[in-house]
Each structure stands twice: as C-alpha cells, then as structure tokens.
Design an enzyme around this catalytic site. Structure first.
Site, PDB file in Angstrom:
ATOM      1  N   ASP A 192       0.025   1.142  -0.924  1.00  0.00           N
ATOM      2  CA  ASP A 192      -0.940   1.919  -1.713  1.00  0.00           C
ATOM      3  C   ASP A 192      -0.815   3.405  -1.387  1.00  0.00           C
ATOM      4  O   ASP A 192      -0.482   3.777  -0.261  1.00  0.00           O
ATOM      5  CB  ASP A 192      -2.360   1.411  -1.409  1.00  0.00           C
ATOM      6  CG  ASP A 192      -3.360   1.887  -2.451  1.00  0.00           C
ATOM      7  OD1 ASP A 192      -2.934   2.370  -3.519  1.00  0.00           O
ATOM      8  OD2 ASP A 192      -4.575   1.774  -2.195  1.00  0.00           O
ATOM      9  N   HIS A 227       5.932   6.813  -6.956  1.00  0.00           N
ATOM     10  CA  HIS A 227       6.556   5.483  -6.994  1.00  0.00           C
ATOM     11  C   HIS A 227       8.036   5.581  -6.618  1.00  0.00           C
ATOM     12  O   HIS A 227       8.541   4.739  -5.870  1.00  0.00           O
ATOM     13  CB  HIS A 227       6.405   4.857  -8.388  1.00  0.00           C
ATOM     14  CG  HIS A 227       4.974   4.647  -8.791  1.00  0.00           C
ATOM     15  ND1 HIS A 227       4.022   4.167  -7.911  1.00  0.00           N
ATOM     16  CD2 HIS A 227       4.317   4.855  -9.969  1.00  0.00           C
ATOM     17  CE1 HIS A 227       2.855   4.089  -8.536  1.00  0.00           C
ATOM     18  NE2 HIS A 227       3.001   4.509  -9.771  1.00  0.00           N
ATOM     19  N   LEU A 284      16.028 -12.479   6.126  1.00  0.00           N
ATOM     20  CA  LEU A 284      14.679 -12.154   5.646  1.00  0.00           C
ATOM     21  C   LEU A 284      14.442 -12.654   4.213  1.00  0.00           C
ATOM     22  O   LEU A 284      15.299 -12.486   3.348  1.00  0.00           O
ATOM     23  CB  LEU A 284      14.521 -10.624   5.678  1.00  0.00           C
ATOM     24  CG  LEU A 284      13.209 -10.064   5.117  1.00  0.00           C
ATOM     25  CD1 LEU A 284      12.069 -10.282   6.088  1.00  0.00           C
ATOM     26  CD2 LEU A 284      13.346  -8.567   4.815  1.00  0.00           C
TER      27      LEU A 284
HETATM   28  C1  FPP Z   1       0.285   1.694  -5.365  1.00  0.00           C
HETATM   29  O1  FPP Z   1       0.083   3.087  -5.342  1.00  0.00           O
HETATM   30  C2  FPP Z   1       1.640   1.376  -5.791  1.00  0.00           C
HETATM   31  C3  FPP Z   1       1.984   0.645  -6.893  1.00  0.00           C
HETATM   32  C4  FPP Z   1       1.005   0.071  -7.812  1.00  0.00           C
HETATM   33  C5  FPP Z   1       3.395   0.429  -7.280  1.00  0.00           C
HETATM   34  C6  FPP Z   1       4.295   0.075  -6.141  1.00  0.00           C
HETATM   35  C7  FPP Z   1       5.685   0.273  -6.570  1.00  0.00           C
HETATM   36  C8  FPP Z   1       6.656   0.789  -5.816  1.00  0.00           C
HETATM   37  C9  FPP Z   1       6.539   1.173  -4.400  1.00  0.00           C
HETATM   38  C10 FPP Z   1       7.978   1.033  -6.440  1.00  0.00           C
HETATM   39  C11 FPP Z   1       8.770  -0.167  -6.808  1.00  0.00           C
HETATM   40  C12 FPP Z   1       8.950  -1.132  -5.715  1.00  0.00           C
HETATM   41  C13 FPP Z   1      10.039  -1.905  -5.501  1.00  0.00           C
HETATM   42  C14 FPP Z   1       9.905  -3.072  -4.612  1.00  0.00           C
HETATM   43  C15 FPP Z   1      11.329  -1.632  -6.111  1.00  0.00           C
HETATM   44  P1  FPP Z   1      -0.944   3.706  -6.383  1.00  0.00           P
HETATM   45  O2  FPP Z   1      -0.175   4.116  -7.588  1.00  0.00           O
HETATM   46  O3  FPP Z   1      -2.044   2.744  -6.630  1.00  0.00           O
HETATM   47  O4  FPP Z   1      -1.440   4.956  -5.608  1.00  0.00           O
HETATM   48  P2  FPP Z   1      -2.892   5.637  -5.673  1.00  0.00           P
HETATM   49  O5  FPP Z   1      -3.861   4.635  -5.114  1.00  0.00           O
HETATM   50  O6  FPP Z   1      -2.735   6.839  -4.811  1.00  0.00           O
HETATM   51  O7  FPP Z   1      -3.156   5.972  -7.110  1.00  0.00           O
END
Ligand code: FPP
Length: 246
Positions: free
Chosen positions: A21, A38, A132
């Site tokens: 997050d 991201h 893993l």
């Molecule tokens: C949460 O941060 C993150 C996500 C909803 C997306 C996670 C995706 C990635 C890390 C990239 C792709 C992953 C892989 C495995 C290839 P948020 O956007 O909710 O952040 P915020 O709470 O600050 O808005």
C-alpha cells in the site's frame, strides 16, 4: 548487525503475505501521477521476491489488485493491467532462473484477456519450479472467496457427494483459492494503514500482523527482513498460556 543476520533461518515463517500500500501517496509526494507509484512499486516487488527467495521463504502472497480496485479511475486500472503484462513478460526469465513458481488467487478470469493469457502462460511455464511460490492476489476479495467455497460445498451436499457432517475446517480451507497452501504466519501492511481490506480473512486467523509506515515503493528486502526478525521475537500462543507454550 543487519536484520538479515538477526534472522534464525530454522524458524522462518513458511508463508508471508503482504498488503502493498502507498503507491499513490508516494507518487503524489513527488508531484507525479499515481501510476508513477505503481511503476516504482514493481521495483519493490522485484527486490522483495528476490530477498524472500534468497532467505528461504516458501510462500509469498502479494495483494496486487483487489476486487474493489476495479472501481478506481479507468486510466489507473488500465495502467496497472498493462504494468502486470509488461512485468510478467520482463521477469519470466528471472522467475525461471530463480526457480520461482508463479501462482494467483482471485477471480483472474475478470482480467483483460491479454493479462489473463500472460498470467496463465507464466503459471504454466513456472509450474515445475520448486523454489518460492509467488502468489499474486488479483481481482481478489476474501469475502467472495469464502462465499464461493460455501457454495461449492453446498452443491456437493445437494448432489449427495458430501455429508453435512463431512464439513470441517480442513475441508472448508480446501475449497478456498489458497487450497494446498499453508496459512500465512506473517502479514505485513505498508503505508501506515491499520486494516486488513478484505485480504485472506480466513487464512490469517493466527497470523502475526506487522505494520510499517514505509510506503510500498520505498519497501525493500531489508524491510522484509526487519519484519521477519520482529516476527521471530513474538510469542505465538494459539490461545494457550505463556507457560504452556514454553
Ligand atoms: C496500493 O497502493 C497498490 C495497488 C493497488 C497496486 C499494486 C500494484 C503494483 C505494486 C504493481 C504491479 C505489481 C506486480 C506484482 C507486477 P495505492 O494505489 O492504494 O496507494 P495509496 O493508498 O497511496 O493511494
């Protein structure tokens, strides 16, 4: 002494789950679009996967896209899907070299076809790897998963393939998307939020919870090692008294 050196490798958690997050806030803090967060989150994924495998963790499960995340702005959803496709494409060679088996939980048939196909192909390619097990939770909702399990069991009872008295915790767990995986002993959430957000609700019944203020794009393997070292200092009692456990 580094956090890695503090870890007793004989007492590693078998399964670590992470709620990644803070990508959006990380990007915003730098005056950039959320999608930039991201993209940088992928660098953290790469480092943490490598670090977990190197340490000898058997299962790593990453909350990558929740069922609720479909309601985000369309451009962000599209960008995450494209990022998934390009990342799997780029990393498949590395996954093979590092003996990592890719797995998913969630309703992946809801993903765009190209993304779905890329994932299925990567899962097939890595199916024989014995290191893993990297599980991406995609279009995942724990409540939905539990309801799906309840329905599948009810159908078997209706058909006469199961008796109500056959329904046990083990049987129920065997109908979840995580069937065959051990429950996570450690759940990490980044970004200073203290919630579970519909993630692995059944499976984390006895997990140790670890929260850090670090935003996901700043999280690296050393942070994972810090969490594991903290986990190893805790007394897991499973409802027993301290005297009984010791
Ligand atoms: C949460 O941060 C993150 C996500 C909803 C997306 C996670 C995706 C990635 C890390 C990239 C792709 C992953 C892989 C495995 C290839 P948020 O956007 O909710 O952040 P915020 O709470 O600050 O808005």
């Amino acid at each position: 002494m580094s956090f890695k050196e503090q870890i007793d490798t004989a007492r590693l958690p078998k399964h670590v789950a992470i709620i990644m997050d803070g990508n959006g806030r990380w990007a915003k803090g730098k005056g950039k679009l959320r999608v930039f967060g991201h993209h940088n989150g992928v660098l953290s994924v790469r480092d943490v996967v490598e670090g977990a495998g190197e340490l000898g963790i058997k299962y790593l499960t990453l909350y990558t896209f929740s069922a609720e995340n479909w309601n985000r702005p369309k451009y962000e959803v599209t960008a995450i899907m494209e990022l998934l496709i390009s990342t799997i494409n780029k990393e498949i060679k590395k996954l093979m070299e590092s003996n990592v088996r890719l797995n998913t939980i969630g309703d992946i048939e809801m993903l765009p076809k190209k993304c779905y196909d890329e994932l299925v192909s990567a899962m097939e390619k890595t199916a024989g790897n014995t290191g893993l097990v990297l599980t991406l939770a995609l279009s995942y909702s724990s409540r939905r998963e539990i309801v799906q399990a309840a329905r599948a069991i009810a159908e078997k009872v209706e058909k006469g393939d199961l008796k109500v008295s056959d329904i046990t915790e083990d049987l129920f767990a065997g109908h979840l998307h995580t069937a065959g995986m051990p429950d996570p002993e450690l759940l990490i959430r980044t970004s200073g939020e203290y919630r579970i957000s519909n993630y692995l609700l059944w499976q984390i019944a006895y997990a140790e919870l670890y929260f850090t203020d670090k935003l996901w794009p700043d999280f690296r393997r050393e942070d994972l090692y810090e969490a594991i070292s903290d986990y190893q200092k805790r007394e897991r009692r499973f409802g027993l008294t301290s005297e009984q456990v010791n």
